[in-house]
Design an enzyme around this catalytic site. Structure first.
Site, PDB file in Angstrom:
ATOM      1  N   SER A 266       0.826  -1.195   0.000  1.00 66.28           N
ATOM      2  CA  SER A 266       0.000   0.000   0.000  1.00 66.28           C
ATOM      3  C   SER A 266       0.868   1.256   0.000  1.00 66.28           C
ATOM      4  CB  SER A 266      -0.902   0.015   1.228  1.00 66.28           C
ATOM      5  OG  SER A 266      -0.165   0.463   2.343  1.00 66.28           O
ATOM      6  N   LYS A 267       0.208   2.376  -0.214  1.00 66.78           N
ATOM      7  CA  LYS A 267       0.930   3.644  -0.249  1.00 66.78           C
ATOM      8  C   LYS A 267       1.630   3.922   1.072  1.00 66.78           C
ATOM      9  CE  LYS A 267      -1.719   5.914  -3.837  1.00 66.78           C
ATOM     10  NZ  LYS A 267      -2.304   7.148  -4.329  1.00 66.78           N
ATOM     11  N   ARG A 268       1.083   3.387   2.153  1.00 66.54           N
ATOM     12  CA  ARG A 268       1.675   3.668   3.466  1.00 66.54           C
ATOM     13  C   ARG A 268       2.850   2.746   3.796  1.00 66.54           C
ATOM     14  NH1 ARG A 268      -3.546   4.303   4.066  1.00 66.54           N
ATOM     15  NH2 ARG A 268      -3.750   2.082   4.446  1.00 66.54           N
TER      16      ARG A 268
END
Ligand code: GLU
Length: 515
Positions: A266-268
């Site tokens: 994910s982006k995180r």
């Protein structure tokens, strides 16, 4: 339809920074387009104005430019199907929604948000697993299928807000052939009556995507696996709009997983796991706190674009041979959708670093010297191009990133003030100090042009022998005295770059400090 011109598109939404998964999607589209002599199109899908993020479009453009994905048609370059931003195409979608209504494939729905909530609660209370507006529930809602015709007319005439929904059949198998997954079969009862036109007159992603892919004559839709569940709905739309014959071929790319394989990257994850998930650094704002945020980018971390491209190409594809190093041109030649895997690809940060080391080492000393010169300049240290080339030449086997040159090569510019303690403890003694002192004395002076690595080594060997010792007893102490470090590139190359005057001075300083 073998003679159909190949036209592929990358269709990002400007809702934030482009994730490397998106860069991979763009890359596979590009490789296929170039391989088959086709056209690579970029379309900005910005119909969801609530999710619009300023700067995201420029970021997408810069990311693709940096990795070397060239666009033949785009909002910036234009092309025969301009405009390439959906927000600028808004007037084009309405007629297709109207056509679907006329042909009985779509309908007006006047339900208010409160009415939709009531429906959802009712279905939840009845333990319906996935409450949806669909072929069953629509019968109880306020839409042009349930209301009398004159009431519908009156509602429309009085500008009552409405959406247009697709009328998905109750019992039908929707099937299509995915180039990667083979036949995909979905029962229509699993598909809800998706909104095609919102009450603000904007099309949703689904309608705009299909209309544009058709009008732009797209031959292949290559996109991430997260869009696979939408594909049956898209197939229905092509059919109902009368475009099934020219429907693009679908290829849904495998998911990218976290390094440990426990779910989607994910982006995180980048910030959490310590590696970038974006091509370029992104400065945004935290959605909850409004604080500025900074997400790392491959470019700023010192990765070369060719390394990222090579790495991304292998996240879901392989050439079927042992070859791992591919330039963009080689990827274009080798690429085929047949060799794209169905199974998810695990992200491996060691592998991308490995590619970076490879591409860094493949560069000439002249190409690498500017990295060192820039850092030197920032530290106010003067250095010639020639010397910088010599240094990067001996260092490049030892570094992973261009910024490491300065870190690793500092001792070429600053005499050591501390010395590796382990080496000192193990290798430093009065006899060794005596050899180094004799070596300092034996070195020719700086102006001696033949004081190259070989000459310096020969003098060393001679000096060691004269003192009745073996080179192995002194070599490490010599390195530590000259550089402070226990390890480094070829020692005599290092000394030659330092220059004999500097070496002699450093040896004498070390002897004085270490005794
Ligand atoms: N706008 C969609 C996205 O952001 C495109 C999906 C597709 O390629 O159809 O990924």
């Amino acid at each position: 339809m073998t003679d159909r011109p190949v036209r592929v598109r990358f269709a990002p939404s400007p809702t934030g920074p482009l994730h490397i998964g998106g860069v991979r999607t763009a890359l596979y589209n590009y490789l296929l387009a170039r391989k088959l002599g086709g056209t690579m199109i970029l379309r900005i899908e910005d119909t969801d104005q609530n999710r619009f993020v300023p700067g995201a479009e420029d970021y997408i453009r810069e990311s693709l430019e940096w990795v070397g994905i060239e666009l033949d048609e785009s909002p910036w370059k234009g092309g025969p199907h301009a405009p390439y931003r959906q927000s600028e195409r808004k007037p084009m979608y309405r007629e297709y929604a109207d056509q679907l209504i006329r042909d009985g494939y779509a309908y007006y729905a006047f339900d208010t948000p409160e009415e939709l909530d009531v429906m959802r609660e009712r279905l939840q209370a009845a333990k319906v697993p996935n409450p949806q507006y669909n072929s069953i529930t629509r019968a109880q809602m306020r839409n042009s299928l349930t209301l009398p015709e004159d009431e519908v007319k009156a509602l429309l005439a009085s500008d009552t807000p409405y959406v247009i929904r697709l009328k998905v059949p109750r019992k039908e198998e929707v099937r299509f052939q995915d180039m990667i997954r083979g036949w995909v079969v979905v029962h229509s009862s699993a598909i809800d009556d998706k909104v095609l036109m919102k009450s603000d007159g904007m099309p949703t992603y689904h309608l705009a995507n299909i209309v544009d892919d058709h009008l732009m004559d797209i031959s292949h839709v290559i996109r991430g696996e997260e869009w696979l569940p939408s594909a049956p709905l898209h197939v229905l739309l092509y059919r109902y709009l009368g475009w099934e014959k020219t429907m693009p071929q679908f290829a849904h790319l495998p998911l990218l997983l976290k390094p440990d394989g426990t779910g989607k990257l994910s982006k995180r994850d980048g910030d959490r796991l310590g590696f970038p998930v974006f091509a370029l650094e992104w400065r945004g704002t935290d959605a909850e706190t409004g604080e500025p945020t900074l997400s790392k980018g491959y470019r700023e971390e010192g990765y070369l674009p060719e390394a990222l491209v090579n790495f991304l190409a292998f996240l879901g594809w392989n050439p079927g041979t042992a070859q791992e190093i591919f330039s963009m041109q080689e990827l274009i030649e080798a690429f085929s959708i047949d060799r794209v895997s169905k199974s998810p690809a695990k992200f491996d940060q060691n592998k991308v670093k490995w590619f970076n080391e490879h591409y860094l080492r493949a560069k000439s000393d002249a190409e690498l010297a500017p990295y060192l010169l820039t850092a030197l300049n920032e530290h106010g240290i003067a250095c010639t191009q020639e010397k910088a080339e010599q240094i990067v030449g001996v260092m490049k086997e030892r570094v992973s990133f261009p910024q490491d040159f300065w870190q690793e090569a500092k001792y070429f510019f600053e005499a050591p003030t501390t010395y590796d303690e382990q080496v000192v403890a193990k290798k430093w003694n009065p006899q060794v100090a005596a050899v180094l002192s004799a070596y300092a004395d034996a070195l020719p002076d700086n102006s001696e042009p033949s004081a190259n690595a070989e000459v310096l080594k020969a003098i060393f060997t001679q000096t060691v022998e004269d003192q009745g010792m073996k080179p192995g007893q002194v070599l490490q102490a010599l390195r530590v005295a000259a550089t402070g470090a226990a390890a480094g590139p070829d020692l005599f190359e290092t000394l030659a770059i330092l220059g004999t005057g500097e070496v002699a001075q450093r040896l004498r300083a070390a002897i004085e400090r270490l005794g």
